[in-house]
Design a protein around this motif. Structure first.
Motif, PDB file in Angstrom:
ATOM      1  N   LEU A 215       0.722  -1.304  -0.288  1.00 30.68           N
ATOM      2  CA  LEU A 215      -0.057   0.251  -0.086  1.00 30.68           C
ATOM      3  C   LEU A 215       0.753   1.676   0.349  1.00 30.68           C
ATOM      4  O   LEU A 215       0.344   2.751  -0.296  1.00 30.68           O
ATOM      5  N   ILE A 216       1.538   0.928   1.234  1.00 26.30           N
ATOM      6  CA  ILE A 216       2.641   2.635   1.254  1.00 26.30           C
ATOM      7  C   ILE A 216       3.896   3.273  -0.566  1.00 26.30           C
ATOM      8  O   ILE A 216       3.849   3.808  -0.755  1.00 26.30           O
ATOM      9  N   ALA A 217       3.966   1.391  -1.652  1.00 29.56           N
ATOM     10  CA  ALA A 217       4.794   1.232  -2.022  1.00 29.56           C
ATOM     11  C   ALA A 217       4.150   2.591  -3.601  1.00 29.56           C
ATOM     12  O   ALA A 217       4.209   3.334  -4.563  1.00 29.56           O
TER      13      ALA A 217
ATOM     14  N   THR B  20       1.342   4.198  -2.323  1.00 26.68           N
ATOM     15  CA  THR B  20       1.165   5.195  -2.809  1.00 26.68           C
ATOM     16  C   THR B  20       2.104   6.662  -3.076  1.00 26.68           C
ATOM     17  O   THR B  20       1.944   6.868  -3.537  1.00 26.68           O
TER      18      THR B  20
ATOM     19  N   ILE C  18      10.007   6.458   5.679  1.00 26.19           N
ATOM     20  CA  ILE C  18       8.861   5.603   5.338  1.00 26.19           C
ATOM     21  C   ILE C  18       9.319   4.549   5.994  1.00 26.19           C
ATOM     22  O   ILE C  18       8.832   3.290   5.897  1.00 26.19           O
TER      23      ILE C  18
ATOM     24  N   PHE D  99      11.879  -3.108   1.818  1.00 23.05           N
ATOM     25  CA  PHE D  99      11.843  -1.546   3.224  1.00 23.05           C
ATOM     26  C   PHE D  99      13.251  -1.980   4.105  1.00 23.05           C
ATOM     27  O   PHE D  99      13.747  -1.144   4.665  1.00 23.05           O
TER      28      PHE D  99
ATOM     29  N   PHE E 124       2.727  12.842   0.152  1.00 23.76           N
ATOM     30  CA  PHE E 124       1.773  11.044   0.507  1.00 23.76           C
ATOM     31  C   PHE E 124       1.597  11.383   1.635  1.00 23.76           C
ATOM     32  O   PHE E 124       0.378  10.371   1.140  1.00 23.76           O
TER      33      PHE E 124
ATOM     34  N   ASP F 253      -2.369  11.050   0.066  1.00 24.69           N
ATOM     35  CA  ASP F 253      -2.471  10.506  -1.295  1.00 24.69           C
ATOM     36  C   ASP F 253      -2.523   9.013  -0.067  1.00 24.69           C
ATOM     37  O   ASP F 253      -3.608   8.793  -0.286  1.00 24.69           O
ATOM     38  N   LEU F 254      -2.045   8.996   1.341  1.00 27.23           N
ATOM     39  CA  LEU F 254      -2.429   7.472   1.921  1.00 27.23           C
ATOM     40  C   LEU F 254      -3.598   7.513   2.497  1.00 27.23           C
ATOM     41  O   LEU F 254      -4.257   6.769   2.402  1.00 27.23           O
TER      42      LEU F 254
ATOM     43  N   LEU G 245      -6.342   6.640  -0.277  1.00 27.21           N
ATOM     44  CA  LEU G 245      -6.580   5.124   0.191  1.00 27.21           C
ATOM     45  C   LEU G 245      -7.151   5.102   1.246  1.00 27.21           C
ATOM     46  O   LEU G 245      -7.609   3.748   0.918  1.00 27.21           O
TER      47      LEU G 245
ATOM     48  N   TRP H  96      -5.224   3.466  -9.226  1.00 26.75           N
ATOM     49  CA  TRP H  96      -4.623   3.824  -8.783  1.00 26.75           C
ATOM     50  C   TRP H  96      -2.919   2.804  -8.461  1.00 26.75           C
ATOM     51  O   TRP H  96      -2.199   3.742  -9.421  1.00 26.75           O
ATOM     52  N   PHE H  97      -3.529   1.629  -8.788  1.00 30.04           N
ATOM     53  CA  PHE H  97      -2.467   1.141  -8.889  1.00 30.04           C
ATOM     54  C   PHE H  97      -1.852   0.694  -9.957  1.00 30.04           C
ATOM     55  O   PHE H  97      -1.071  -0.254 -10.273  1.00 30.04           O
TER      56      PHE H  97
END
Lengths: 293, 293
Positions: A194-196, A198, B195, B225, B254, B257-258, B261, B276-277
């Motif tokens: 989800l973060i990626a 975003t 992040i 990550f 960011f 946007d988050l 979503l 979005w994806f």
């Protein structure tokens, strides 16, 4: 190698379905493989690549007489397929899936499963950013975990049989309760995706010159996110819609932490930042030690 | 190869400093290399690995007579070093750095630079999650971008000389205005690191059983990550403290946007998620086309 199942039926032939076909062919694990896909193009590719002994445009026909049926479709497609699959399942067959959310498949498929069919939801922790039947390969599951989430009372022999199949394809199998699976995956997989998605989306909202530079200089960290954010949109839409509670819970924790770091940046609290960044290094070390890096 | 600089002085011998030494040795680009580091252990390793012709515990001595001085220290260390460096710089020398924030070095070092010294801030877009003088290697800069941010009025010949050095080490050079650099890097590098640090930290806050499973099943997205979140804590602390405005601006976008979503997940707005994806997939394609993948 020994044939483990005389007839395997794969429902859906994307990245995971096609990889299962390749892996079972390579290990001679299935007597025959039947494939159903609702998409005509996917069926054509299945024939072209020899992924099936028979390709079906009718799910009930594909399932007929199968000893093992594996759903390889997005979580949102399960509910519609469930009654069709259920009515053709053979007594003693194993019914499984490969979806990233396990409570949802128990909810959508579970009530339809006839007595004397062994329902064992599964989730191979394996994938790439590519999708579709051309994306599969035999080694996808090698060295990866596969989580099985059977319900209480499931025949242990059926679990063992399915477990053996995954092991023959190179995976290590772990048993887990469906709800716990969904929580663990919410933090290890769903939230990272989800973060990626975003941040890559945020970048596409920048003015055009900057966007070109974002692409040019992506090697500085951004690139790793774009790989994740190139994953199959429909599959991921369905993951978020079907693991809503666990994702929102983890997202809440993440947002609290991000807000704390944002505040530390704004107020110039260097020690707080350094302490946090030092702590995260240790978890990388654990992952390397666990040979998952 | 031709020697481009008779005497090069590296101030700070971490991942980047030691890689510069390896790369200049490999290309025979420097007549001699002098190294200063405030840390005794780092100086010992420098001798052990032969990273310098002479190692100094006094920065003024290291800088003396150098034709090229490159600061390879965290952004927060520049202000203290600046007066010491400035007083020993030779007329006609080039003074550069490798920091991830460029307005801060212009602010902290710029005012100290004597006339007739060419001050050309730089930033190689290269790195690994490892740090320290043992982490360096000659090929780190190969195939990577190096951004130079000279101020207006800088001698073009000096820029060309520095550019040639980076090119000989395998990099492509791009010139940019310092403020614009900081904005582009805020989205491509600083925000992704923030992040990644956040989510890995969030995971360390979970109960212990879950934490063990997070490590075990990290291959599902989380792992990417943790690699980023293993980067040098002090360097990154200084990046955030010194590029505060641009980072907070990008973080604001960011977060908006988050939140959108998050709302789409809560309300089950599948179309919004899918749209979005799908859009983010295109940016991955651009990065592959730009050969940065």
């Amino acid at each position: 190698m020994t044939v483990l199942f005389d007839k395997v039926c794969l429902i859906g032939i994307g990245l995971i379905g096609s990889s299962l076909s390749h892996a079972m062919r390579a290990g001679k694990l299935a007597g025959r493989i039947d494939v159903y896909d609702h998409d005509a193009e996917a069926r054509t590719v299945t024939v072209e690549l020899g992924l099936a002994d028979q390709v079906h445009d009718n799910v009930a026909g594909a399932v007929m007489d199968a000893d093992l049926v594996i759903l390889c479709v997005p979580a949102g497609a399960v509910a519609d397929l469930a009654p069709e699959i259920a009515k053709s399942l053979k007594t003693g067959a194993i019914l499984s899936d490969v979806g990233s959310v396990k409570q949802a498949v128990v909810r959508d498929l579970g009530p339809h499963v006839p007595d004397k069919v062994h329902f064992i939801p599964g989730h191979p922790i394996a994938g790439t950013e590519y999708s579709g039947p051309r994306a599969g390969f035999a080694d996808l599951f090698k060295g990866r975990w596969c989580i099985l989430t059977p319900l209480p009372g499931t025949d242990p022999k059926a679990i063992e049989r399915l477990q053996l199949l995954w092991e023959k394809m190179g995976s290590q199998v772990e048993l887990m309760e469906p709800g716990h699976h969904d929580q663990v995956l919410a933090i290890t997989s769903h939230l990272p995706h989800l973060i990626a998605y975003t941040i890559v989306g945020t970048a596409t909202g920048l003015e055009e010159t900057t966007q070109r530079e974002v692409i040019k200089f992506s090697a500085s960290g951004f690139r790793d996110f774009t790989r994740i954010a190139a994953s199959d949109p429909i599959m991921w839409r369905d993951v978020f819609l079907n693991n809503r509670e666990a994702v929102l819970e983890m997202l809440g924790r993440f947002t609290e932490d991000l807000t704390a770091l944002q505040r530390a940046i704004r107020w110039g609290e260097g020690e707080k930042l350094q302490e946090w960044f030092t702590r995260t290094r240790a978890i990388r070390r654990s992952i390397i030690d666990a040979k998952q890096a």
